[in-house]
Scaffold this active site. Structure first.
Site, mmCIF file in Angstrom:
data_model
loop_
_atom_site.group_PDB
_atom_site.id
_atom_site.type_symbol
_atom_site.label_atom_id
_atom_site.label_comp_id
_atom_site.label_asym_id
_atom_site.label_seq_id
_atom_site.Cartn_x
_atom_site.Cartn_y
_atom_site.Cartn_z
ATOM 1 N N ARG A 142 40.791 60.433 28.118
ATOM 2 C CA ARG A 142 39.510 59.867 27.682
ATOM 3 C C ARG A 142 39.643 59.113 26.374
ATOM 4 N NH1 ARG A 142 35.335 63.053 30.712
ATOM 5 N NH2 ARG A 142 33.718 61.923 29.632
ATOM 6 N N TYR A 145 38.923 55.309 25.925
ATOM 7 C CA TYR A 145 37.525 54.877 25.796
ATOM 8 C C TYR A 145 36.963 55.337 24.452
ATOM 9 C CZ TYR A 145 32.644 54.092 27.267
ATOM 10 O OH TYR A 145 31.347 53.659 27.367
ATOM 11 N N GLU A 147 38.344 56.376 21.630
ATOM 12 C CA GLU A 147 38.910 55.807 20.405
ATOM 13 C C GLU A 147 38.620 54.310 20.283
ATOM 14 O OE1 GLU A 147 39.692 57.428 17.994
ATOM 15 O OE2 GLU A 147 40.651 59.292 18.595
ATOM 16 N N TYR A 204 32.849 69.569 39.545
ATOM 17 C CA TYR A 204 34.126 69.742 38.836
ATOM 18 C C TYR A 204 34.079 70.978 37.947
ATOM 19 C CZ TYR A 204 34.964 64.830 40.227
ATOM 20 O OH TYR A 204 35.133 63.656 40.922
ATOM 21 N N ASP A 206 33.669 74.820 36.949
ATOM 22 C CA ASP A 206 32.684 75.778 37.495
ATOM 23 C C ASP A 206 31.271 75.200 37.447
ATOM 24 O OD1 ASP A 206 32.034 75.900 34.828
ATOM 25 O OD2 ASP A 206 32.521 78.024 34.561
ATOM 26 N N GLN A 209 29.369 72.859 32.679
ATOM 27 C CA GLN A 209 29.274 71.832 31.633
ATOM 28 C C GLN A 209 27.925 71.122 31.755
ATOM 29 O OE1 GLN A 209 31.253 71.795 34.281
ATOM 30 N NE2 GLN A 209 31.935 69.762 34.896
ATOM 31 N N THR A 210 27.393 70.705 30.611
ATOM 32 C CA THR A 210 26.049 70.108 30.621
ATOM 33 C C THR A 210 26.102 68.621 30.274
ATOM 34 O OG1 THR A 210 25.568 70.485 28.275
ATOM 35 C CG2 THR A 210 25.064 72.293 29.817
HETATM 36 N N1 UDP Z 1 31.359 65.643 37.647
HETATM 37 C C1 UDP Z 1 31.260 66.486 38.719
HETATM 38 N N2 UDP Z 1 31.416 65.958 39.975
HETATM 39 C C2 UDP Z 1 31.632 64.646 40.202
HETATM 40 C C3 UDP Z 1 31.727 63.766 39.104
HETATM 41 C C4 UDP Z 1 31.588 64.296 37.836
HETATM 42 O O1 UDP Z 1 31.051 67.700 38.564
HETATM 43 O O2 UDP Z 1 31.757 64.253 41.385
HETATM 44 C C5 UDP Z 1 31.160 66.184 36.285
HETATM 45 C C6 UDP Z 1 32.206 65.793 35.265
HETATM 46 O O3 UDP Z 1 33.285 66.702 35.276
HETATM 47 C C7 UDP Z 1 31.406 65.855 33.975
HETATM 48 C C8 UDP Z 1 29.992 65.471 34.400
HETATM 49 O O4 UDP Z 1 29.942 65.656 35.802
HETATM 50 O O5 UDP Z 1 31.390 67.154 33.465
HETATM 51 C C9 UDP Z 1 29.623 64.038 34.080
HETATM 52 O O6 UDP Z 1 30.666 63.224 34.532
HETATM 53 P P1 UDP Z 1 30.586 61.651 34.557
HETATM 54 O O7 UDP Z 1 31.839 61.170 35.191
HETATM 55 O O8 UDP Z 1 29.313 61.223 35.171
HETATM 56 O O9 UDP Z 1 30.526 61.168 33.042
HETATM 57 P P2 UDP Z 1 30.870 61.801 31.608
HETATM 58 O O10 UDP Z 1 29.578 62.320 31.117
HETATM 59 O O11 UDP Z 1 31.875 62.911 31.763
HETATM 60 O O12 UDP Z 1 31.400 60.666 30.839
#
Ligand code: UDP
Length: 310
Positions: A142, A145, A147, A204, A206, A209-210
Site C-alpha cells: 500500500r 499509494y 507515500e 477478507y 475475519d 476491520q471497519t
Molecule cells: N474487502 C473485503 N472483501 C472484498 C474487498 C475488500 O472484505 O471483496 C475489505 C478489505 O480487506 C478492506 C475493506 O474491505 O478491509 C475495504 O477495502 P477496499 O479495497 O474497498 O478499500 P480500502 O479501504 O482498504 O482502501
C-alpha cells in the site's frame, strides 16, 4: 470558471464534470484512461463547454488559454491497483502532481489536490483528525499509494508556501456510488457484483476491520465547498458512519436478496483495521456533513450496477 480536472474520466472526476457543467462552468478533462473510462464522460461529448484531452499527466501538461482551477484527481485508487500498477501510481502522484501544480502556477489558477485517508495508514488514532500524522509502512504494497499521496501533499504545501499558490487539500475517505468499476476490486463493487451474480461475498480476514462509506453526491458537495472556501490546510471529507466489512456484507446480501452467503478470504497486507474521519473541520469550516445514509446509498448503487449488468 474554466476548470481543468485531471482524472476527469474516473469515478470521482466524472461526477465533478457533471456538477461543474450543470453550474455553467467550462470543463477540461485530462485522463490517460488507465483506470478512467470514456463512458463516464461520453454524455458530455459535443457539449460546447466540455473538452476531453487524452493525456498522461506524468508528462508535461500544455493547455492553451486561461485556466481558473486545477483539480488533481488522476490516480488509480483501489488496493488491487496498488499491486497491479504500482509504478504508474507513484508517478502520477509525484510527477503528475508536480506538472499539475506547475500548470496551476503558470495559469494563476486555484489548485485542489485529491488526497486520501490512506495518508493515515493503519491508524493508531481513532477517529482520524487532520492533525494526525499517520502510521504508514513505506515499503509495503500500500506504500506506493500512501507515500506518493503524502508526497503530493508535501509538494502542494511547498507550492503554497514558496510560490504563494492558492491550494486546497481534500483527504477523501471511502466513497462509493454509480460509475465505480465492477472489477475495481474495492469492497462495495466486489460485494454488489457478487451479490447480483448470486455468488457468496468475499470477506477478507475475519471481517472485523471497519470503514466509513460516503455516498458520492455528498463527497462531491464537500469537494466543491472546499474548493470555493479559503482553507489551505487538509480537510477530511467522508462519512462518520462506521461499520465492519462483515456487517457491510450482510447488508448487501439483505438488500439484494442474495442467498449465497459469504466466504472468508485472506486479509491483504497492511489492511487498515479501522477507519473513520473526524469531520469537525469540514463541519465548522465548510458547514458540510454527509446526508445520504448507507442504506439509501447502497440501494441507489445497487440499482445502477443492476442496470449495467442487464
Ligand atoms: N474487502 C473485503 N472483501 C472484498 C474487498 C475488500 O472484505 O471483496 C475489505 C478489505 O480487506 C478492506 C475493506 O474491505 O478491509 C475495504 O477495502 P477496499 O479495497 O474497498 O478499500 P480500502 O479501504 O482498504 O482502501
Amino acid at each position: 470558471m474554466r476548470i481543468l480536472i485531471t482524472g476527469g474520466a474516473g469515478f470521482l472526476g466524472s461526477h465533478l464534470c457533471d456538477r461543474f457543467l450543470a453550474e455553467g462552468h467550462e470543463v477540461i478533462v485530462l485522463d490517460n484512461l488507465i483506470t478512467g473510462r470514456l463512458e463516464n464522460i461520453s454524455h458530455h461529448f459535443g457539449h460546447p463547454r466540455f473538452q476531453f484531452i487524452k493525456h498522461d499527466v506524468t508528462n508535461y501538461i500544455h493547455v492553451p488559454g486561461p485556466v481558473d482551477a486545477v483539480l488533481h484527481f488522476a490516480s488509480p485508487a483501489s488496493p488491487k491497483d496498488f499491486t497491479a500498477i504500482p509504478i504508474p501510481i507513484l508517478k502520477v502522484n509525484s510527477l503528475g502532481t508536480h506538472n499539475a501544480l506547475g500548470l496551476a502556477l503558470a495559469k494563476k489558477a486555484r489548485f485542489l489536490l485529491a488526497s486520501t485517508s490512506e495518508v493515515y495508514g493503519d491508524p493508531q488514532v481513532h477517529p482520524q483528525p487532520e492533525s494526525y500524522w499517520g502510521h504508514v509502512n513505506p515499503i509495503g504494497e500500500r506504500g506506493v499509494y500512501d507515500e506518493s499521496k503524502r508526497f503530493a501533499e508535501a509538494l502542494t504545501m511547498a507550492y503554497h508556501r514558496i510560490h504563494k499558490l492558492d491550494t486546497r487539500i481534500v483527504r477523501i475517505f471511502n466513497t462509493y456510488g454509480p460509475r465505480m468499476r465492477l472489477d475495481d476490486g474495492r469492497v462495495i463493487p466486489n460485494y454488489i457484483g457478487q451479490a447480483l451474480r448470486g455468488q457468496p461475498l468475499t470477506v477478507y480476514g475475519d471481517g472485523s476491520q471497519t470503514r466509513s462509506f460516503c455516498y458520492v453526491s455528498d463527497e462531491i458537495e464537500g469537494f466543491c465547498r472546499l474548493l470555493f472556501s479559503d482553507e489551505v490546510y487538509p480537510v477530511n471529507i467522508g462519512s462518520t458512519d462506521e461499520i465492519t466489512v462483515l456487517e457491510l456484507a450482510e447488508m448487501v446480501n439483505r438488500i439484494t436478496g442474495n442467498k449465497a452467503g459469504i466466504v472468508f478470504k485472506p486479509l491483504p497486507q497492511d489492511d487498515p483495521k479501522v477507519r473513520r474521519p473526524d469531520i469537525t473541520r469540514a463541519r465548522t469550516i465548510l458547514g458540510w456533513e454527509p446526508k445520504v445514509s448507507l442504506e439509501e446509498g447502497l440501494e441507489r448503487t445497487i440499482a445502477w450496477f443492476r442496470e449495467q449488468l442487464s
